[in-house]
Each structure stands twice: as structure tokens, then as C-alpha cells.
Design a protein around this motif. Structure first.
Motif, PDB file in Angstrom:
ATOM      1  N   VAL A  68       0.783  -0.826   0.086  1.00  0.00           N
ATOM      2  CA  VAL A  68       0.017  -0.204  -0.128  1.00  0.00           C
ATOM      3  C   VAL A  68       0.737   0.744  -0.200  1.00  0.00           C
ATOM      4  O   VAL A  68       0.527   2.077  -0.757  1.00  0.00           O
ATOM      5  CB  VAL A  68      -1.013  -0.236   1.148  1.00  0.00           C
ATOM      6  CG1 VAL A  68      -1.727   1.619   1.576  1.00  0.00           C
ATOM      7  CG2 VAL A  68      -2.110  -1.386   1.187  1.00  0.00           C
ATOM      8  N   GLU A  69       1.893   1.611   1.057  1.00  0.00           N
ATOM      9  CA  GLU A  69       2.711   2.384   0.643  1.00  0.00           C
ATOM     10  C   GLU A  69       3.256   2.858  -0.295  1.00  0.00           C
ATOM     11  O   GLU A  69       3.821   3.627  -0.819  1.00  0.00           O
ATOM     12  CB  GLU A  69       3.410   1.966   2.308  1.00  0.00           C
ATOM     13  CG  GLU A  69       2.729   2.277   3.455  1.00  0.00           C
ATOM     14  CD  GLU A  69       2.643   1.089   3.719  1.00  0.00           C
ATOM     15  OE1 GLU A  69       2.268   0.041   3.191  1.00  0.00           O
ATOM     16  OE2 GLU A  69       2.405   1.327   5.123  1.00  0.00           O
ATOM     17  N   ALA A  70       3.890   1.230  -0.696  1.00  0.00           N
ATOM     18  CA  ALA A  70       4.724   1.624  -1.797  1.00  0.00           C
ATOM     19  C   ALA A  70       3.940   1.742  -3.555  1.00  0.00           C
ATOM     20  O   ALA A  70       5.055   2.477  -4.034  1.00  0.00           O
ATOM     21  CB  ALA A  70       5.178   0.116  -2.273  1.00  0.00           C
ATOM     22  N   ARG A  71       2.179   1.623  -3.187  1.00  0.00           N
ATOM     23  CA  ARG A  71       1.463   2.522  -4.302  1.00  0.00           C
ATOM     24  C   ARG A  71       1.244   3.579  -3.951  1.00  0.00           C
ATOM     25  O   ARG A  71       1.815   4.441  -5.466  1.00  0.00           O
ATOM     26  CB  ARG A  71       0.153   1.406  -4.407  1.00  0.00           C
ATOM     27  CG  ARG A  71      -0.681   1.462  -5.509  1.00  0.00           C
ATOM     28  CD  ARG A  71      -1.949   1.078  -5.555  1.00  0.00           C
ATOM     29  NE  ARG A  71      -1.874  -0.355  -5.288  1.00  0.00           N
ATOM     30  CZ  ARG A  71      -1.439  -1.370  -6.149  1.00  0.00           C
ATOM     31  NH1 ARG A  71      -1.407  -0.962  -7.468  1.00  0.00           N
ATOM     32  NH2 ARG A  71      -1.436  -2.924  -5.588  1.00  0.00           N
ATOM     33  N   ARG A  72       1.192   4.110  -3.398  1.00  0.00           N
ATOM     34  CA  ARG A  72       1.152   5.862  -2.693  1.00  0.00           C
ATOM     35  C   ARG A  72       2.325   6.228  -3.162  1.00  0.00           C
ATOM     36  O   ARG A  72       2.044   7.829  -3.977  1.00  0.00           O
ATOM     37  CB  ARG A  72       1.380   5.721  -1.080  1.00  0.00           C
ATOM     38  CG  ARG A  72       0.410   7.448  -0.592  1.00  0.00           C
ATOM     39  CD  ARG A  72       0.783   7.573   0.990  1.00  0.00           C
ATOM     40  NE  ARG A  72       1.925   7.217   1.316  1.00  0.00           N
ATOM     41  CZ  ARG A  72       2.992   7.881   1.499  1.00  0.00           C
ATOM     42  NH1 ARG A  72       3.832   8.342   0.689  1.00  0.00           N
ATOM     43  NH2 ARG A  72       4.557   6.708   2.117  1.00  0.00           N
ATOM     44  N   LEU A  73       3.850   5.652  -3.357  1.00  0.00           N
ATOM     45  CA  LEU A  73       4.752   6.731  -3.340  1.00  0.00           C
ATOM     46  C   LEU A  73       5.231   6.092  -5.012  1.00  0.00           C
ATOM     47  O   LEU A  73       5.500   7.651  -5.889  1.00  0.00           O
ATOM     48  CB  LEU A  73       6.871   5.832  -2.816  1.00  0.00           C
ATOM     49  CG  LEU A  73       6.197   6.547  -1.755  1.00  0.00           C
ATOM     50  CD1 LEU A  73       7.400   5.245  -0.833  1.00  0.00           C
ATOM     51  CD2 LEU A  73       6.395   7.990  -1.655  1.00  0.00           C
ATOM     52  N   TYR A  74       4.638   5.470  -5.728  1.00  0.00           N
ATOM     53  CA  TYR A  74       4.552   5.102  -6.859  1.00  0.00           C
ATOM     54  C   TYR A  74       3.814   6.006  -7.718  1.00  0.00           C
ATOM     55  O   TYR A  74       3.783   7.102  -8.720  1.00  0.00           O
ATOM     56  CB  TYR A  74       4.135   3.589  -8.031  1.00  0.00           C
ATOM     57  CG  TYR A  74       5.845   2.734  -7.635  1.00  0.00           C
ATOM     58  CD1 TYR A  74       7.081   3.155  -8.083  1.00  0.00           C
ATOM     59  CD2 TYR A  74       5.222   1.155  -6.564  1.00  0.00           C
ATOM     60  CE1 TYR A  74       7.767   1.882  -7.393  1.00  0.00           C
ATOM     61  CE2 TYR A  74       6.444   0.530  -6.867  1.00  0.00           C
ATOM     62  CZ  TYR A  74       7.743   1.194  -7.148  1.00  0.00           C
ATOM     63  OH  TYR A  74       8.937   0.098  -6.497  1.00  0.00           O
ATOM     64  N   ALA A  75       2.382   6.047  -6.881  1.00  0.00           N
ATOM     65  CA  ALA A  75       1.488   7.056  -7.555  1.00  0.00           C
ATOM     66  C   ALA A  75       2.047   8.392  -7.831  1.00  0.00           C
ATOM     67  O   ALA A  75       1.622   9.966  -8.253  1.00  0.00           O
ATOM     68  CB  ALA A  75       0.357   6.985  -6.851  1.00  0.00           C
TER      69      ALA A  75
END
Length: 114
Positions: A68-75
Motif C-alpha cells: 500500500v505504501e509502495a503504491r502511494r509512492l509510485y503514484a
């Protein structure tokens, strides 16, 4: 241009950016994710919008089960203008391409709910 290097870390490889130790690259390469996270967070206090830092932190999150945190940063990288990054091979890749590749490595998100 910023310099990045593709680093294979098992099946769910992320693409950490390389510039200097402050980006956490060497710690990621060594599999020392806690140290990488500390280094990246310290660098982000001074430059929170740097895509190579966000991409590396996303790589750490991906490798430590925090999709979830990785997805937020990629976004977040995709929400900013693309930055050209030089690969050690001489190729140039955009920060958006790296973020898209990272998103593809994330586990599928359950979108259906009851």
C-alpha cells in the motif's frame, strides 16, 4: 539527469535509483532494508519531492511487504513531471517508466468487495 540502476531483488524486484549512498541504493543492494529506509527518510527530509528517493523508498516498501505504501509512492512519482534518469548501461529512462514498472510488480489489489 539523475542516475539509476536496475537491481534485481528476487521475484518482486523493484528498481531503485542510484545517485549516492544517501539514496539508500547500496543498502538496498545489500538487502539491508532498515538501513536503506533510514537513509532515504533522512534524505527526504531535505528533498521530499526527489523521484529517485520516492522510487527507492517504494522499492524498500515493496521488499518489506508494504504494498500500500509502495503504491502511494509510485503514484506520487506519476503525479509529478517525469524526470529523465541515466542508467549505468547508458540508457535513459523516465521516472514515470520506473514508477509504472514498480506498480506492475505490486500484488494485485482486491477491487471487489461484498
Amino acid at each position: 539527469m539523475r542516475i539509476i540502476a536496475v537491481l534485481a531483488l528476487g521475484l518482486a524486484a523493484a528498481t531503485p535509483a542510484f545517485a549516492a549512498e544517501r539514496t539508500g541504493f547500496h543498502a538496498i543492494a545489500a538487502g539491508n532494508f532498515p538501513m536503506a529506509e533510514r537513509q532515504i527518510n533522512a534524505a527526504m527530509r531535505a528533498a521530499p519531492e526527489r523521484p529517485e528517493l520516492m522510487l527507492n523508498l517504494a522499492a524498500v516498501y515493496l521488499q518489506t511487504g508494504r504494498a500500500v505504501e509502495a503504491r502511494r509512492l509510485y503514484a506520487a512519482v506519476l503525479d509529478r513531471p517525469a524526470v529523465a534518469m541515466d542508467m549505468p548501461s547508458g540508457a535513459v529512462i523516465s521516472s514515470h517508466d520506473v514508477a509504472q514498472r514498480g506498480l506492475q510488480r505490486l500484488p494485485n489489489q482486491d477491487v471487489a468487495s461484498r
